[in-house]
Design a protein around this motif. Structure first.
Motif, PDB file in Angstrom:
ATOM      1  N   ALA A 153       0.827  -1.209   0.000  1.00 53.26           N
ATOM      2  CA  ALA A 153       0.000   0.000   0.000  1.00 53.26           C
ATOM      3  C   ALA A 153       0.857   1.252   0.000  1.00 53.26           C
ATOM      4  O   ALA A 153       0.591   2.211  -0.754  1.00 53.26           O
ATOM      5  N   ILE A 154       1.896   1.290   0.811  1.00 50.32           N
ATOM      6  CA  ILE A 154       2.766   2.467   0.884  1.00 50.32           C
ATOM      7  C   ILE A 154       3.466   2.709  -0.449  1.00 50.32           C
ATOM      8  O   ILE A 154       3.466   3.830  -0.986  1.00 50.32           O
ATOM      9  N   VAL A 155       4.074   1.667  -1.002  1.00 51.28           N
ATOM     10  CA  VAL A 155       4.794   1.821  -2.272  1.00 51.28           C
ATOM     11  C   VAL A 155       3.827   2.207  -3.392  1.00 51.28           C
ATOM     12  O   VAL A 155       4.141   3.039  -4.250  1.00 51.28           O
ATOM     13  N   THR A 156       2.632   1.627  -3.388  1.00 48.77           N
ATOM     14  CA  THR A 156       1.658   1.914  -4.439  1.00 48.77           C
ATOM     15  C   THR A 156       1.215   3.372  -4.391  1.00 48.77           C
ATOM     16  O   THR A 156       1.136   4.040  -5.428  1.00 48.77           O
ATOM     17  N   PHE A 170      -4.576   3.658  -1.799  1.00 46.59           N
ATOM     18  CA  PHE A 170      -5.502   4.198  -0.806  1.00 46.59           C
ATOM     19  C   PHE A 170      -6.523   3.142  -0.369  1.00 46.59           C
ATOM     20  O   PHE A 170      -6.837   3.010   0.814  1.00 46.59           O
ATOM     21  N   ILE A 171      -7.049   2.406  -1.340  1.00 43.55           N
ATOM     22  CA  ILE A 171      -8.054   1.385  -1.005  1.00 43.55           C
ATOM     23  C   ILE A 171      -7.425   0.263  -0.191  1.00 43.55           C
ATOM     24  O   ILE A 171      -8.065  -0.303   0.709  1.00 43.55           O
ATOM     25  N   GLY A 195     -11.538  -6.538   9.162  1.00 39.45           N
ATOM     26  CA  GLY A 195     -12.986  -6.448   9.286  1.00 39.45           C
ATOM     27  C   GLY A 195     -13.511  -5.048   9.497  1.00 39.45           C
ATOM     28  O   GLY A 195     -14.454  -4.607   8.824  1.00 39.45           O
ATOM     29  N   PRO A 196     -12.943  -4.250  10.432  1.00 36.99           N
ATOM     30  CA  PRO A 196     -13.448  -2.897  10.650  1.00 36.99           C
ATOM     31  C   PRO A 196     -13.294  -1.977   9.437  1.00 36.99           C
ATOM     32  O   PRO A 196     -13.983  -0.960   9.355  1.00 36.99           O
ATOM     33  N   GLY A 197     -12.396  -2.303   8.515  1.00 38.50           N
ATOM     34  CA  GLY A 197     -12.190  -1.454   7.350  1.00 38.50           C
ATOM     35  C   GLY A 197     -13.000  -1.854   6.135  1.00 38.50           C
ATOM     36  O   GLY A 197     -12.904  -1.200   5.092  1.00 38.50           O
ATOM     37  N   VAL A 198     -13.808  -2.915   6.238  1.00 36.92           N
ATOM     38  CA  VAL A 198     -14.560  -3.395   5.079  1.00 36.92           C
ATOM     39  C   VAL A 198     -15.565  -2.354   4.601  1.00 36.92           C
ATOM     40  O   VAL A 198     -15.685  -2.082   3.397  1.00 36.92           O
ATOM     41  N   SER A 199     -16.303  -1.741   5.521  1.00 37.79           N
ATOM     42  CA  SER A 199     -17.315  -0.763   5.121  1.00 37.79           C
ATOM     43  C   SER A 199     -16.672   0.438   4.444  1.00 37.79           C
ATOM     44  O   SER A 199     -17.196   0.966   3.445  1.00 37.79           O
ATOM     45  N   ALA A 200     -15.517   0.901   4.963  1.00 35.60           N
ATOM     46  CA  ALA A 200     -14.812   2.023   4.329  1.00 35.60           C
ATOM     47  C   ALA A 200     -14.331   1.644   2.939  1.00 35.60           C
ATOM     48  O   ALA A 200     -14.402   2.451   1.999  1.00 35.60           O
ATOM     49  N   THR A 201     -13.854   0.415   2.791  1.00 39.80           N
ATOM     50  CA  THR A 201     -13.400  -0.051   1.477  1.00 39.80           C
ATOM     51  C   THR A 201     -14.555  -0.103   0.486  1.00 39.80           C
ATOM     52  O   THR A 201     -14.407   0.312  -0.671  1.00 39.80           O
ATOM     53  N   LEU A 202     -15.696  -0.605   0.915  1.00 34.73           N
ATOM     54  CA  LEU A 202     -16.866  -0.663   0.034  1.00 34.73           C
ATOM     55  C   LEU A 202     -17.283   0.735  -0.413  1.00 34.73           C
ATOM     56  O   LEU A 202     -17.581   0.965  -1.594  1.00 34.73           O
ATOM     57  N   PHE A 239      -8.726   6.093   5.878  1.00 38.30           N
ATOM     58  CA  PHE A 239      -7.654   6.515   6.778  1.00 38.30           C
ATOM     59  C   PHE A 239      -8.074   6.347   8.233  1.00 38.30           C
ATOM     60  O   PHE A 239      -7.273   5.947   9.082  1.00 38.30           O
ATOM     61  N   GLN A 240      -9.323   6.649   8.524  1.00 38.87           N
ATOM     62  CA  GLN A 240      -9.821   6.486   9.891  1.00 38.87           C
ATOM     63  C   GLN A 240      -9.782   5.020  10.309  1.00 38.87           C
ATOM     64  O   GLN A 240      -9.379   4.685  11.430  1.00 38.87           O
TER      65      GLN A 240
END
Length: 508
Positions: free
Chosen positions: A307-310, A338-339, A347-354, A424-425
């Motif tokens: 993710a960082i390199v991308t 970013f995604i 799991g907690p980041g799934v909704s943000a990813t969607l 990010f959150q």
């Protein structure tokens, strides 16, 4: 596990069945419908089937079960992503149907070559243009790709996922080589995409074999509780992830993105940049969060580094681009990073990813739709310097393009700001402080070249040959819808955020 009756199972699979059945019918249309009526028939069939499938997705809201002998899962994330895929695919079909009068020998021509089997620039190709031959097989090919994309995030085992990956990829390999202009560049893009795609498929299959050795099964529920050789599990996850990271264009598997995006017909590029990323990230979430949560201490560091390199590579190289399509290509690479910060959160980041996937799909589709309209006597123009003054010539379209760029930069009151804030959150709450810092820096770097494009559009005088905006009801509708969604998700994001949270609850 309960066994579904045929009628219930059909209703669970109906969105995917409708699209794939329409693709098969499209092949029959190619064989039996006259050339004069073929294009109209395909448009009605394609848009109608996508609309019917979207209705079926909405009707299944709240469902959480498996079907097709346990190989397909119908739950919140599946239905959310399928709804996004169907919507952007319908808009992409409208963009593919765009026809323009920029060819001296034809009354109207689309973005696709009239005869793909002949040598580019040959007399046979010129005769096909004069005879007004059109490539209508692009519509069933697109529907097959959409069908594969719908199955990919719905897969409940690795073999089904691999089949879906190939079903979506093979039509795209063909579509990339059908550009009417830049024929050699288009064929090179198709070949490059095919060869690198074959390597990624091999990685995916090898990883599947290792994961089978780790768990004795390829089903995600079995993988989640497996207690086999950890080395096999880690290697398998890494190789399977490579196959999907290639599809999303993450570094170091990104080299095909700029060349393929530039060489493919622009409507196909718009379709790939929006829909393919949605499907591939959905599959990545399914594997990492659902399939191998016990191995997260192994795959999270890998995802952190990628993710960082991308983010950095996509943002930094985009600054140097003088071609709008290549700039958007490197921008899409940065957005893949970013995604990935949302995926990193588990799991907690799934909704943000969607939410990010939905917002980004519409913004990038709208941006490429604008690119398809900028033309001169030789066809589409993507050199940035040639776009000077377009803001005064076509303020509405140029304004929409500026809006999409501001969304990519994450400016407040656009969908991009809400998307980045959400991922990010989620990453920050799960210990991804370094990811967030790099993401903010990459966003600042990206904002510099997005603003540069806005300056060229509105505050720079045209120098040299002028360009014009082609007129198209389909493209105008696509741009308008994407602009409305981009603003709506920036000003009123909560309804979609709530929907994404409810969808993610099934696997979070």
């Amino acid at each position: 596990m309960t066994v579904e009756t045929p009628s219930i199972e059909y209703s669970l699979l109906s969105p995917m069945i409708i699209v794939l059945a329409a693709a098969v019918i499209g092949v029959l249309v190619e064989a039996f419908v006259s050339a004069e009526r073929r294009r109209t028939t395909h448009l009605v069939l394609s848009i109608g089937s996508l609309a019917a499938a979207l209705v079926a997705v909405v009707a299944l809201a709240g469902t959480s079960t498996v079907a097709a002998a346990g190989s397909v899962v119908v739950d919140g994330p599946t239905l959310f992503l399928q709804g996004v895929l169907l919507t952007v695919s319908a808009a992409s079909i409208a963009l593919m149907a765009h026809r323009t009068v920029d060819h001296p020998e034809a009354e109207a021509a689309d973005a696709f070559t009239p005869l793909a089997s002949v040598v580019p620039g040959s007399l046979a190709e010129a005769r096909a243009v004069t005879a007004k031959v059109t490539r209508t097989e692009i519509y069933p090919l697109t529907l097959f790709a959409v069908g594969g994309m719908m199955v990919l995030p719905a897969s409940n085992d690795l073999l089904t996922m691999f089949v879906a990956l190939e079903v979506l990829s093979l039509p795209l390999y063909l579509l990339c080589g059908l550009a009417r202009r830049r024929r050699l560049l288009s064929q090179e893009a198709s070949l490059k995409y095919f060869l690198l795609g074959a390597f990624s498929s091999a990685f995916f299959l090898f990883g599947t074999a290792l994961l089978y050795g780790y768990a004795g099964s390829v089903r995600f529920d079995d993988l989640a509780v497996a207690d086999g050789d950890r080395v096999l599990g880690v290697l398998g996850v890494g190789l399977v992830a490579v196959g999907l990271l290639f599809k999303v264009g993450a570094v170091p598997f990104h080299s095909w993105i700029p060349d393929v995006y530039q060489g493919a017909p622009t409507p196909v590029t718009a379709f790939m940049a929006s829909a393919t990323k949605v499907a591939a990230f959905g599959a990545l979430v399914r594997i990492l969060v659902v399939g191998v949560p016990d191995l997260q201490d192994a795959w999270r560091p890998m995802l952190w580094a990628v993710a960082i390199v991308t983010m950095l590579v996509g943002a930094v190289i985009a600054v140097t681009q003088t071609d709008v399509i290549r700039m958007l290509a490197y921008s899409s690479i940065a957005h893949a990073g970013f995604i990935l910060t949302g995926v990193y959160a588990g799991g907690p980041g799934v909704s943000a990813t969607l939410f990010y996937l939905a917002a980004y799909a519409f913004s990038t589709l709208g941006a490429f739709a604008v690119v398809s309209l900028v033309r001169d006597q030789g066809g589409e123009v993507s050199e940035l310097r040639r776009w000077a003054g377009l803001g005064r010539q076509s303020p509405a379209v140029a304004g929409a393009f500026a809006l999409f760029l501001l969304a990519f930069a994450g400016i407040p009151l656009t969908s991009g700001f809400t998307s980045k804030f959400a991922v990010f959150q989620a990453a920050l709450a799960d210990g991804g402080t370094a990811l967030v810092i790099v993401g903010v820096v990459s966003s600042a770097i990206a904002a510099s070249f997005y603003i540069r494009v806005v300056v060229v559009l509105f505050f720079t005088d045209a120098d040299g040959d002028s360009v014009t905006m082609s007129r198209s009801p389909g493209a105008a509708l696509t741009i308008g819808v994407c602009a409305i969604v981009t603003v709506a998700l920036g000003v009123f994001p909560q309804p979609l955020l709530d929907l994404a949270e409810r969808a993610a609850a099934a696997i979070a």
